[in-house]
Scaffold this motif. Structure first.
Motif, short mmCIF file in Angstrom:
data_model
loop_
_atom_site.label_atom_id
_atom_site.label_comp_id
_atom_site.label_asym_id
_atom_site.label_seq_id
_atom_site.Cartn_x
_atom_site.Cartn_y
_atom_site.Cartn_z
N LEU A 11 -0.38 -9.11 -3.42
CA LEU A 11 0.54 -8.32 -2.59
C LEU A 11 0.62 -8.89 -1.18
N PHE A 12 1.74 -8.58 -0.52
CA PHE A 12 1.95 -9.07 0.84
C PHE A 12 2.53 -7.94 1.70
N VAL A 13 2.01 -7.85 2.92
CA VAL A 13 2.60 -6.97 3.93
C VAL A 13 3.46 -7.84 4.83
N PRO A 14 4.78 -7.61 4.90
CA PRO A 14 5.64 -8.45 5.74
C PRO A 14 5.29 -8.29 7.22
N TRP A 16 12.11 -15.54 5.42
CA TRP A 16 11.81 -16.88 5.92
C TRP A 16 10.65 -16.87 6.90
N ASN A 17 10.00 -15.75 7.05
CA ASN A 17 8.84 -15.64 7.93
C ASN A 17 7.57 -15.51 7.10
N ASN A 18 6.45 -15.88 7.69
CA ASN A 18 5.16 -15.71 7.01
C ASN A 18 4.81 -14.23 6.93
N PRO A 19 4.05 -13.83 5.90
CA PRO A 19 3.64 -12.42 5.81
C PRO A 19 2.60 -12.08 6.87
N LEU A 20 2.48 -10.80 7.16
CA LEU A 20 1.47 -10.35 8.11
C LEU A 20 0.09 -10.36 7.47
N GLU A 21 0.03 -9.99 6.19
CA GLU A 21 -1.27 -9.88 5.52
C GLU A 21 -1.09 -10.14 4.02
N THR A 22 -2.10 -10.76 3.42
CA THR A 22 -2.13 -11.03 1.98
C THR A 22 -3.23 -10.21 1.34
N VAL A 23 -2.93 -9.60 0.19
CA VAL A 23 -3.89 -8.72 -0.50
C VAL A 23 -4.00 -9.16 -1.95
N ARG A 24 -5.21 -9.49 -2.39
CA ARG A 24 -5.43 -9.87 -3.80
C ARG A 24 -6.29 -8.82 -4.49
N MET A 25 -5.96 -8.56 -5.77
CA MET A 25 -6.75 -7.63 -6.57
C MET A 25 -6.86 -8.16 -8.00
N GLN A 26 -7.99 -7.84 -8.62
CA GLN A 26 -8.16 -8.18 -10.03
C GLN A 26 -9.02 -7.11 -10.67
N ALA A 27 -8.52 -6.55 -11.78
CA ALA A 27 -9.26 -5.48 -12.47
C ALA A 27 -9.55 -5.92 -13.89
N GLU A 28 -10.77 -5.67 -14.33
CA GLU A 28 -11.18 -5.97 -15.70
C GLU A 28 -11.84 -4.74 -16.29
N GLY A 29 -11.83 -4.66 -17.60
CA GLY A 29 -12.45 -3.51 -18.24
C GLY A 29 -11.50 -2.83 -19.19
N THR A 30 -11.32 -1.51 -19.02
CA THR A 30 -10.48 -0.73 -19.92
C THR A 30 -9.07 -1.30 -20.00
N THR A 72 1.41 -4.69 15.30
CA THR A 72 2.65 -5.18 14.69
C THR A 72 2.99 -4.36 13.45
N PHE A 73 1.98 -4.13 12.61
CA PHE A 73 2.21 -3.35 11.38
C PHE A 73 2.76 -1.97 11.69
N TRP A 74 2.12 -1.27 12.63
CA TRP A 74 2.52 0.10 12.89
C TRP A 74 3.89 0.17 13.56
N ARG A 75 4.18 -0.79 14.42
CA ARG A 75 5.51 -0.82 15.04
C ARG A 75 6.60 -1.00 14.00
N GLU A 76 6.36 -1.86 13.01
CA GLU A 76 7.38 -2.16 12.01
C GLU A 76 7.45 -1.11 10.90
N PHE A 77 6.31 -0.56 10.50
CA PHE A 77 6.28 0.25 9.28
C PHE A 77 5.69 1.65 9.44
N GLY A 78 5.23 1.99 10.65
CA GLY A 78 4.58 3.28 10.82
C GLY A 78 5.45 4.46 10.43
N ARG A 79 6.73 4.39 10.79
CA ARG A 79 7.64 5.50 10.47
C ARG A 79 7.74 5.72 8.97
N ALA A 80 7.75 4.63 8.20
CA ALA A 80 7.80 4.75 6.74
C ALA A 80 6.48 5.27 6.19
N VAL A 81 5.36 4.76 6.72
CA VAL A 81 4.04 5.16 6.23
C VAL A 81 3.84 6.67 6.39
N LYS A 82 4.34 7.23 7.49
CA LYS A 82 4.15 8.67 7.74
C LYS A 82 4.87 9.54 6.71
#
Length: 631
Positions: free
Chosen positions: A288-291, A267-281, A383-393
């Motif tokens: 994608l969203f980072v909570p 129910w909260n807004n995401p921290l960051e939004t990530v868009r990607m688009q690939a064409e070719g092969t 904020t990102f590192w406080r919430e997810f740094g332990r997982a990222v490592k």
């Protein structure tokens, strides 16, 4: 028809009371949650029909319908999706089969204000129960696709619910809310108003790919009832445009936020939004969203991870683990691939070359996004590192290919600043002339580490030391050789030649060191002079390749048998206790009490690093005897 009355699971009962009696600032959310659940049911039916060609289910016109009865004050959200059996209903509605609920209730009770409580609700995915914010009673009728018998569930949210079999239930699920009396003070909460309901659907669920239908209204009288004798005409009230397929310039930030809430049930807004688009092969689109907050099950074994997979806009699966590494399991979103089979399975995905390529690109994009946060938005990165740094490592162990990128975005506590973590890049920029290593120390807490004698000489000489207290830190430091050409060096393992003893000093202590090594041979592998001590008489260090005590304790806690690991006792040759012991040993080598002094030096070193004595009673007796003699 046989009707059973059952009790809610105790935690579900508490949660219902919370929903019923809380004053939530945005009650409209309940409709988003019900529409989202209906959309999921339609996704699951279409996927099941692809996989099981013999499934007896109607898939000709899959849709969601919202019906309002103004006189009866009811609002119904129905779908013709996968539906539920009796066991499904009891398991999913009558109880909360979601990990973290007890933790949610504990935190909600600890919250000091209503706003804080409301923020917590969004972290625990309890959307269906939000119906009780606006309803006195909720009735659910459902029939699972491919079966003949339906089920009816009903509750007033007071601790019990009824459940009964239904013979003529249509395929899918219908949730009917018996709405609370109208709020005279706030007409915005009148959910019998078609205008109000349409506005909520457009705001929160416009992007859902399934049609959401309501009775068509007279544009001049938006709340007028359809009094015609013919069946009311239905119209689709959502645009059904997939956000990831629309140009980014046409999508607002609010639309991104609502889509994130739809797929994540946050129910909260995401921290960051990530868009990607690939064409070719091979072609794919990703959104994608980072909570902004870590989910409560982030470190639980059965936690959900991965993003949703679509193929040509067709939903394939939730939590596609093959698309996102475990250390980025908190990332939510959608990947829409163009060239995969609709019948793809989880097992096939693990081996699919295209999926592996997409995964590599997704993780690199997420890591690059975090690096941009780090350099351009310090608050967001914090904020990102406080919430997810332990997982990222965890990625430092699991993902050697991206290890350098993970190290670049990592932050660590250090002796430089007690309040502000440091990146490795900043640490290297502050290294002293001639310093060859990045120094670190691991332990269970910062307080224990800061009182460790291992840091004495480093502090005295002004060397910065990283303070690593997460359990994962004990694991990755042995797998990562270094950063930017600078090797990592534990200040509590191996030899640290900050100010080594002279040859003369070594010669003076040869006899004492040899004697203490023999005297303490049951507990230590060696006794030697230290260059890392300035005020303490002794410390214990590990050999270069030894497990740390914390890691050894972790393995034992997991039930793994571990052989005893003897460590090294280091002495401060300048400390009065050590120089006095050397003098006493030279004067009277047969004095039996000297062995007790050696034992005390070892025990003090063990306690100083937060270790546990094998025989605390004996140690206390030795201390008491020595104190008595000194009086």
């Amino acid at each position: 028809m046989s009707v059973e009355t059952l009790e809610f699971q105790s935690e579900a009962r508490q949660l219902l009371q919370l929903m019923i009696h809380s004053i939530y600032s945005n009650k409209d959310i309940f409709l988003r949650e019900l529409v989202s659940n209906a959309s999921d049911a339609l996704d699951k039916l279409r996927l099941e029909s692809y996989r099981d060609k013999d499934l007896q289910a109607d898939t000709d016109d899959l849709h969601i319908e919202i019906a309002i009865d103004t006189e009866a004050r009811t609002l119904t959200v129905r779908d013709n999706g996968i539906g539920m059996s009796r066991d499904d209903v009891v398991g999913l509605i009558g109880t909360i089969a979601k990990s973290g609920t007890a933790e949610f209730l504990r935190k909600i009770k600890e919250s000091q204000d209503a706003a804080g409580s409301q923020d917590l609700i969004g972290q625990f995915g309890v959307g269906f129960y939000s119906s009780f914010m606006v309803a006195d009673k909720v009735t659910l009728v459902s029939r699972r696709a491919g079966t003949d018998e339906g089920v009816r569930w009903e509750s007033e949210g007071e601790g019990t619910y009824t459940i009964a079999q239904v013979e003529d239930a249509p395929q899918g699920t219908a949730v009917t809310l018996h709405l609370k009396p109208a709020d005279d003070e706030d007409h915005l909460f009148d959910y019998t108003s078609p205008w109000k309901v349409r506005e909520i659907v457009k705001r929160y669920s416009d992007f859902i790919t399934w049609p959401v239908r309501m009775v068509k209204q007279n544009p001049l009288e938006p709340d007028a009832e359809d009094t015609a004798e013919k069946a009311p005409e239905l119209e689709t009230v959502n645009s059904r445009k997939a956000l990831w397929a629309r140009p980014s310039s046409e999508v607002s930030e609010d639309e991104y936020h609502e889509f994130y809430k739809h797929i994540s049930h946050d129910w909260n807004n995401p921290l960051e939004t990530v868009r990607m688009q690939a064409e070719g092969t091979f072609e794919y689109q990703a959104l994608l969203f980072v909570p902004a907050q870590a989910p409560p099950d982030l470190f639980m074994r059965d936690s959900k991870r991965g993003v949703q997979l679509y193929v040509k806009r067709v939903f394939i699966m939730d939590d596609c683990e093959a698309l996102m590494p475990n250390y980025l399991r908190f990332v939510k979103g959608v990947v829409d691939a163009q060239d995969l089979s609709l019948n793809v399975s989880r097992e096939i995905l693990q081996q699919d070359r295209q999926i592996r390529m997409i995964r590599r690109r997704l993780e690199k994009k997420v890591l690059a996004t975090v690096k941009t946060m780090m350099t351009e938005d310090a608050d967001k990165y914090t904020t990102f590192w406080r919430e997810f740094g332990r997982a990222v490592k965890e990625g430092l162990l699991d993902d050697p290919e991206n290890r350098e990128s993970i190290l670049e975005i990592s932050s660590f506590a250090s002796t430089e600043d007690a309040e502000k973590p440091t990146s490795l890049r900043d640490y290297v920029s502050r290294m002293k002339d001639g310093q060859e290593h990045i120094y670190y120390i691991t332990g269970e807490s910062r307080t224990t580490i800061e009182n460790s004698p291992h840091l004495e000489a480093f502090r005295a000489k002004g060397y910065e030391v990283l303070i690593l207290t997460d359990p994962v830190d004990e694991m990755w430091v042995d797998s990562v050789p270094g950063f930017d050409g600078k090797p990592l060096q534990s200040v509590a393992k191996g030899e640290v030649e900050l100010d080594p003893a002279s040859e003369e000093q070594q010669s003076e202590y040869t006899d004492l060191l040899s004697w203490m090594t023999t005297t303490l041979e049951d507990t230590v592998k060696e006794v030697r002079l230290s260059s890392r001590l300035t005020t303490s008489p002794s410390c214990i260090v590990g050999d270069t390749n030894d497990l740390t005590p914390t890691l050894e304790k972790m393995y034992r806690a997991m039930g793994q048998e571990m052989p005893q690991i003897k460590r090294i006792l280091e002495l401060n040759p300048e400390h009065p206790l050590v120089t006095g012991l050397r003098a006493a040993r030279a004067a009277n080598p047969d004095d039996a009490s000297l062995a007790e002094t050696a034992e005390l030096l070892y025990g003090m070193a063990l306690l100083a690093e937060g270790g546990e004595l094998a025989d605390p009673g004996r140690f206390l007796k030795l201390v008491a005897d020595r104190a008595a003699k000194a009086l």
